[in-house]
Design a protein around this motif. Structure first.
Motif, mmCIF file in Angstrom:
data_model
loop_
_atom_site.group_PDB
_atom_site.id
_atom_site.type_symbol
_atom_site.label_atom_id
_atom_site.label_comp_id
_atom_site.label_asym_id
_atom_site.label_seq_id
_atom_site.Cartn_x
_atom_site.Cartn_y
_atom_site.Cartn_z
ATOM 1 N N VAL A 189 3.020 -4.866 2.792
ATOM 2 C CA VAL A 189 2.342 -5.479 3.910
ATOM 3 C C VAL A 189 2.220 -6.968 3.982
ATOM 4 N N HIS B 228 -6.056 -14.586 16.763
ATOM 5 C CA HIS B 228 -4.707 -13.985 17.809
ATOM 6 C C HIS B 228 -4.547 -15.003 18.674
ATOM 7 N N LYS C 186 4.376 1.137 1.528
ATOM 8 C CA LYS C 186 4.553 0.063 2.594
ATOM 9 C C LYS C 186 4.401 -1.245 2.054
ATOM 10 N N TYR D 89 0.861 -1.169 0.042
ATOM 11 C CA TYR D 89 -0.056 0.133 0.153
ATOM 12 C C TYR D 89 0.722 1.108 0.092
ATOM 13 N N PRO E 177 0.243 -11.493 15.266
ATOM 14 C CA PRO E 177 -0.151 -10.171 16.001
ATOM 15 C C PRO E 177 -0.982 -9.309 14.934
ATOM 16 N N ASN E 178 -1.585 -8.057 15.711
ATOM 17 C CA ASN E 178 -2.294 -7.052 15.046
ATOM 18 C C ASN E 178 -1.414 -6.547 13.880
ATOM 19 N N GLY E 179 -1.864 -6.461 12.891
ATOM 20 C CA GLY E 179 -1.099 -5.660 11.759
ATOM 21 C C GLY E 179 -0.001 -6.514 10.955
ATOM 22 N N ALA E 180 -0.209 -7.974 11.276
ATOM 23 C CA ALA E 180 0.674 -8.736 10.712
ATOM 24 C C ALA E 180 0.450 -9.262 9.181
ATOM 25 N N GLY E 181 -0.606 -9.401 8.694
ATOM 26 C CA GLY E 181 -1.083 -9.370 7.515
ATOM 27 C C GLY E 181 -2.289 -10.383 7.288
ATOM 28 N N LYS E 182 -2.853 -10.970 8.334
ATOM 29 C CA LYS E 182 -3.663 -11.901 8.300
ATOM 30 C C LYS E 182 -4.950 -11.592 7.392
ATOM 31 N N SER E 183 -5.528 -10.395 7.703
ATOM 32 C CA SER E 183 -6.842 -10.212 6.921
ATOM 33 C C SER E 183 -6.411 -9.836 5.573
ATOM 34 N N THR E 184 -5.244 -9.261 5.053
ATOM 35 C CA THR E 184 -4.634 -8.937 3.998
ATOM 36 C C THR E 184 -4.838 -10.325 2.906
HETATM 37 N N1 LIG Z 1 -6.423 -0.529 2.517
HETATM 38 C C1 LIG Z 1 -5.067 -0.360 3.120
HETATM 39 N N2 LIG Z 1 -4.469 0.552 2.973
HETATM 40 C C2 LIG Z 1 -3.175 0.880 3.824
HETATM 41 N N3 LIG Z 1 -2.817 0.020 4.490
HETATM 42 C C3 LIG Z 1 -3.515 -1.094 4.816
HETATM 43 C C4 LIG Z 1 -4.746 -1.534 4.086
HETATM 44 N N4 LIG Z 1 -5.298 -2.670 4.631
HETATM 45 C C5 LIG Z 1 -4.236 -2.956 5.388
HETATM 46 N N5 LIG Z 1 -3.324 -2.161 5.666
HETATM 47 C C6 LIG Z 1 -2.029 -2.454 6.723
HETATM 48 O O1 LIG Z 1 -1.607 -3.578 5.933
HETATM 49 C C7 LIG Z 1 -0.874 -4.020 7.472
HETATM 50 C C8 LIG Z 1 -1.413 -5.597 7.603
HETATM 51 O O2 LIG Z 1 -2.913 -5.250 8.129
HETATM 52 P P1 LIG Z 1 -4.154 -6.357 8.193
HETATM 53 O O3 LIG Z 1 -5.422 -5.900 8.405
HETATM 54 O O4 LIG Z 1 -3.690 -7.581 7.003
HETATM 55 O O5 LIG Z 1 -3.438 -7.270 9.449
HETATM 56 P P2 LIG Z 1 -4.179 -8.375 10.496
HETATM 57 O O6 LIG Z 1 -2.873 -9.305 10.843
HETATM 58 O O7 LIG Z 1 -5.137 -8.758 9.979
HETATM 59 O O8 LIG Z 1 -4.353 -7.497 11.580
HETATM 60 P P3 LIG Z 1 -5.545 -7.574 12.790
HETATM 61 O O9 LIG Z 1 -5.253 -8.802 13.680
HETATM 62 O O10 LIG Z 1 -5.265 -6.263 13.399
HETATM 63 O O11 LIG Z 1 -6.881 -7.432 11.871
HETATM 64 C C9 LIG Z 1 -1.256 -3.287 8.577
HETATM 65 O O12 LIG Z 1 -0.162 -2.054 8.625
HETATM 66 C C10 LIG Z 1 -2.282 -2.344 8.152
HETATM 67 O O13 LIG Z 1 -2.449 -1.103 8.416
#
Ligand SMILES: Nc1ncnc2c1ncn2[C@@H]1O[C@H](COP(=O)(O)OP(=O)(O)OP(=O)(O)O)[C@@H](O)[C@H]1O
Length: 208
Positions: A20, A160, A18, A15, A39-46
């Motif tokens: 991710v 998590h 950055k 993004y 952990p939070n922000g690791a990239g699971k949802s992406t």
């Molecule tokens: N649309 C977007 N634009 C910019 N950055 C994004 C976007 N979506 C996700 N990110 C960034 O990508 C990184 C991974 O996010 P992601 O939501 O995949 O993590 P996660 O492991 O699912 O976290 P959580 O457990 O908090 O849901 C984070 O730094 C987030 O801020």
């Protein structure tokens, strides 16, 4: 050893400037519950959003049944996706399922018949938001996931919470800062593997 049903190969996502996800690769065996933890922000949802093509990667491929999903516009007919946050939190469970059924051309009576025969029926009038935090629903959900797996279904579950995966998962993938640090069987020492990657051991509690 079961066949790999889903294979994610070298997925990368940026993004702006950055990164991710950085070359994320792992596979999910048919008929298993596969835990995806970090952990939070690791990239699971992406990663999960890419796996159902709600988000497109900058590079990398996904294969389902050895077929690239890019070349298979109907790949998601065999998939179900439950996001962590309900997308329509104020809808009742029943209305949500009716709407989803409508989008998939499933007749209303068929949706209601399936709902009334399922453990979900006791929650049918609750709204989706309250359901996602209801502890008895959580236990029912876990039992359902096991039933689906035992009937040959395949589940990729992001969380998590390691203890949930210790109870449920067959295999585990760990992600940290967009990179896969472990993927494989849920071994007896999986907690140690998790701690090695995610727990800061030398943080001093009283070192103010
Ligand atoms: N649309 C977007 N634009 C910019 N950055 C994004 C976007 N979506 C996700 N990110 C960034 O990508 C990184 C991974 O996010 P992601 O939501 O995949 O993590 P996660 O492991 O699912 O976290 P959580 O457990 O908090 O849901 C984070 O730094 C987030 O801020």
């Amino acid at each position: 050893m079961a066949e790999k049903l889903v294979e994610l190969k070298q997925l990368s996502k940026r993004y702006d400037n950055k990164t991710v996800l950085n070359n994320v690769s792992f596979s999910v065996r048919q008929g298993t519950i596969h835990g995806f933890i970090g952990p939070n922000g690791a990239g699971k949802s992406t990663t999960l959003n890419i796996s159902v093509r709600l988000v497109l990667p900058n590079s990398g491929e996904e294969y389902i049944d050895f077929k690239s999903v890019k070349n298979d516009p109907r790949f998601n007919e065999r998939l179900g996706f439950i996001p962590a946050e309900p997308k329509f939190p104020s809808l009742s469970v029943e209305n949500y399922l009716l709407d989803v059924g409508y989008l998939r051309d499933i007749p209303k009576q068929e949706v209601l018949r399936k709902l009334s025969g399922s453990p979900l029926s006791q929650f049918r009038y609750q709204n989706c938001h309250s359901l996602s935090t209801d502890p008895s629903f959580r236990q029912d959900l876990f039992n359902n996931l096991k039933n689906i797996r035992d009937k040959g279904g395949t589940i990729l579950m992001s969380t998590h919470i390691l203890s949930d995966l210790q109870k449920l998962a067959d295999d585990i993938t760990m992600i940290k800062k967009g990179r896969i640090v472990y993927t494989g069987a849920k071994t007896a020492d999986i907690e140690k593997t998790y701690e090695d990657y995610f727990v800061e051991k030398d943080r001093k509690l009283f070192d103010l």
